[in-house]
Design a protein around this motif. Structure first.
Motif, PDB file in Angstrom:
ATOM      1  N   ALA A 127      39.049  50.410  40.758  1.00  0.00           N
ATOM      2  CA  ALA A 127      39.554  51.571  41.645  1.00  0.00           C
ATOM      3  C   ALA A 127      38.582  52.320  42.233  1.00  0.00           C
ATOM      4  N   SER A 128      37.128  52.269  42.015  1.00  0.00           N
ATOM      5  CA  SER A 128      36.230  53.015  42.284  1.00  0.00           C
ATOM      6  C   SER A 128      34.872  51.936  42.435  1.00  0.00           C
ATOM      7  N   ASN A 129      34.149  52.306  43.565  1.00  0.00           N
ATOM      8  CA  ASN A 129      32.738  51.727  43.681  1.00  0.00           C
ATOM      9  C   ASN A 129      31.776  51.953  42.607  1.00  0.00           C
ATOM     10  N   GLY A 130      31.165  51.183  42.166  1.00  0.00           N
ATOM     11  CA  GLY A 130      30.002  51.493  41.242  1.00  0.00           C
ATOM     12  C   GLY A 130      30.045  50.677  40.014  1.00  0.00           C
ATOM     13  N   ASN A 131      29.255  51.080  38.978  1.00  0.00           N
ATOM     14  CA  ASN A 131      29.083  50.054  37.625  1.00  0.00           C
ATOM     15  C   ASN A 131      30.134  50.635  36.874  1.00  0.00           C
ATOM     16  N   VAL A 132      30.625  49.402  35.996  1.00  0.00           N
ATOM     17  CA  VAL A 132      31.460  49.633  34.681  1.00  0.00           C
ATOM     18  C   VAL A 132      30.673  49.062  33.795  1.00  0.00           C
ATOM     19  N   THR A 133      30.708  49.495  32.458  1.00  0.00           N
ATOM     20  CA  THR A 133      30.097  48.858  31.574  1.00  0.00           C
ATOM     21  C   THR A 133      30.888  48.446  30.493  1.00  0.00           C
ATOM     22  N   ILE A 134      30.824  47.159  29.976  1.00  0.00           N
ATOM     23  CA  ILE A 134      31.811  46.671  28.949  1.00  0.00           C
ATOM     24  C   ILE A 134      30.793  45.904  28.050  1.00  0.00           C
ATOM     25  N   GLY A 135      31.041  46.136  26.644  1.00  0.00           N
ATOM     26  CA  GLY A 135      30.383  45.624  25.875  1.00  0.00           C
ATOM     27  C   GLY A 135      30.636  44.164  25.339  1.00  0.00           C
ATOM     28  N   THR A 136      29.815  43.472  24.686  1.00  0.00           N
ATOM     29  CA  THR A 136      29.799  42.149  23.827  1.00  0.00           C
ATOM     30  C   THR A 136      30.850  42.391  22.656  1.00  0.00           C
ATOM     31  N   GLN A 137      31.531  41.380  22.325  1.00  0.00           N
ATOM     32  CA  GLN A 137      32.498  41.462  21.019  1.00  0.00           C
ATOM     33  C   GLN A 137      31.926  40.581  19.889  1.00  0.00           C
ATOM     34  N   ALA A 138      31.057  39.587  20.012  1.00  0.00           N
ATOM     35  CA  ALA A 138      30.794  38.583  19.087  1.00  0.00           C
ATOM     36  C   ALA A 138      29.252  38.354  19.411  1.00  0.00           C
ATOM     37  N   GLY A 139      28.238  38.011  18.279  1.00  0.00           N
ATOM     38  CA  GLY A 139      27.190  37.560  18.391  1.00  0.00           C
ATOM     39  C   GLY A 139      26.290  38.687  18.961  1.00  0.00           C
ATOM     40  N   THR A 140      25.131  38.249  18.822  1.00  0.00           N
ATOM     41  CA  THR A 140      23.955  38.884  19.177  1.00  0.00           C
ATOM     42  C   THR A 140      23.077  38.283  20.219  1.00  0.00           C
ATOM     43  N   SER A 141      23.329  36.953  20.333  1.00  0.00           N
ATOM     44  CA  SER A 141      22.541  36.074  21.185  1.00  0.00           C
ATOM     45  C   SER A 141      23.625  34.997  21.714  1.00  0.00           C
ATOM     46  N   PHE A 142      23.842  35.042  23.119  1.00  0.00           N
ATOM     47  CA  PHE A 142      24.693  33.954  23.616  1.00  0.00           C
ATOM     48  C   PHE A 142      24.318  33.268  24.913  1.00  0.00           C
ATOM     49  N   ILE A 143      24.943  32.234  25.288  1.00  0.00           N
ATOM     50  CA  ILE A 143      24.779  31.550  26.483  1.00  0.00           C
ATOM     51  C   ILE A 143      26.096  31.659  27.259  1.00  0.00           C
ATOM     52  N   VAL A 144      26.023  32.053  28.333  1.00  0.00           N
ATOM     53  CA  VAL A 144      27.166  32.359  29.264  1.00  0.00           C
ATOM     54  C   VAL A 144      27.522  30.926  29.995  1.00  0.00           C
ATOM     55  N   ARG A 145      28.858  30.528  29.674  1.00  0.00           N
ATOM     56  CA  ARG A 145      29.286  29.317  30.240  1.00  0.00           C
ATOM     57  C   ARG A 145      30.498  29.298  31.304  1.00  0.00           C
ATOM     58  N   ARG A 146      31.061  30.516  31.253  1.00  0.00           N
ATOM     59  CA  ARG A 146      32.237  30.797  32.229  1.00  0.00           C
ATOM     60  C   ARG A 146      32.609  32.261  32.157  1.00  0.00           C
ATOM     61  N   VAL A 147      32.943  32.693  33.409  1.00  0.00           N
ATOM     62  CA  VAL A 147      33.478  33.995  33.537  1.00  0.00           C
ATOM     63  C   VAL A 147      34.711  34.027  34.409  1.00  0.00           C
ATOM     64  N   VAL A 148      35.942  34.593  33.716  1.00  0.00           N
ATOM     65  CA  VAL A 148      37.261  34.568  34.197  1.00  0.00           C
ATOM     66  C   VAL A 148      37.658  35.932  34.396  1.00  0.00           C
ATOM     67  N   ILE A 149      38.297  36.077  35.675  1.00  0.00           N
ATOM     68  CA  ILE A 149      38.826  37.437  36.064  1.00  0.00           C
ATOM     69  C   ILE A 149      40.256  37.042  36.196  1.00  0.00           C
ATOM     70  N   SER A 150      41.170  37.726  35.474  1.00  0.00           N
ATOM     71  CA  SER A 150      42.622  37.521  35.343  1.00  0.00           C
ATOM     72  C   SER A 150      43.569  38.673  35.117  1.00  0.00           C
ATOM     73  N   ASN A 151      44.851  38.763  35.020  1.00  0.00           N
ATOM     74  CA  ASN A 151      45.733  39.313  34.609  1.00  0.00           C
ATOM     75  C   ASN A 151      45.622  41.019  35.443  1.00  0.00           C
ATOM     76  N   ALA A 152      45.462  40.754  36.724  1.00  0.00           N
ATOM     77  CA  ALA A 152      45.455  41.956  37.686  1.00  0.00           C
ATOM     78  C   ALA A 152      46.886  42.919  37.529  1.00  0.00           C
ATOM     79  N   ASN A 153      46.718  44.226  37.436  1.00  0.00           N
ATOM     80  CA  ASN A 153      48.018  44.888  37.488  1.00  0.00           C
ATOM     81  C   ASN A 153      48.670  45.047  38.979  1.00  0.00           C
ATOM     82  N   LYS A 154      47.729  44.715  39.886  1.00  0.00           N
ATOM     83  CA  LYS A 154      48.308  44.591  41.422  1.00  0.00           C
ATOM     84  C   LYS A 154      47.367  43.512  42.172  1.00  0.00           C
ATOM     85  N   ASP A 155      47.515  43.447  43.403  1.00  0.00           N
ATOM     86  CA  ASP A 155      46.685  42.594  44.217  1.00  0.00           C
ATOM     87  C   ASP A 155      45.459  43.214  44.457  1.00  0.00           C
ATOM     88  N   ILE A 156      44.387  42.540  43.796  1.00  0.00           N
ATOM     89  CA  ILE A 156      43.009  43.084  43.925  1.00  0.00           C
ATOM     90  C   ILE A 156      42.174  42.059  44.497  1.00  0.00           C
TER      91      ILE A 156
END
Length: 134
Positions: free
Chosen positions: A28-57
């Protein structure tokens, strides 16, 4: 516990484990949003998915980092328009930065930088990868 059973194995024994599942991330606004990891302390990123929008984004732009400074070394996915995400039934896989091919991330948080915000817009962000160290 018998190690030949799935129940005896930890996240570092599987591929494409969900290392982050953030629901209702505000666009809803420009800028940074911080979200934390849920599992593990070290990880390799393989995929990022954006989904389940509440409206057209589909006009929103996002960039995903492991720090708020915007440094290229911390980039996971470069600025991308979410042109495919228009409802709860649509999704978009983000193109990963070249860093993801060789880097093991140890950060405790992931930053989403929003540009071209959508009033009242939100979505789910799921990061999948391999847990290297539990």
């Amino acid at each position: 516990m018998r190690s030949n059973r799935v129940g005896a194995l930890l996240a570092d024994n599987f591929g494409s484990f969900s290392v982050l599942n953030a629901q209702g991330v505000s666009l809803a606004s420009n800028g940074n949003v911080t979200i934390g990891t849920q599992a593990g302390t070290s990880f390799i990123v393989r995929r990022v998915v954006i989904s389940n929008a509440n409206k057209d984004i589909s006009t929103a732009n996002v960039t995903i980092f492991t720090s708020p400074d915007g440094a290229a070394a911390n980039l996971i996915a470069g600025k991308v328009q979410l042109s495919n995400v228009s409802s709860t039934s649509t999704y978009q896989d983000l193109t990963l930065n070249a860093n993801c091919a060789t880097k093991v991330y140890t950060t405790g948080c992931i930053m989403v930088t929003v540009a071209n915000a959508v009033s009242g817009g939100s979505c789910d962000i799921n990061v999948y990868g391999d847990i290297v160290n539990n």
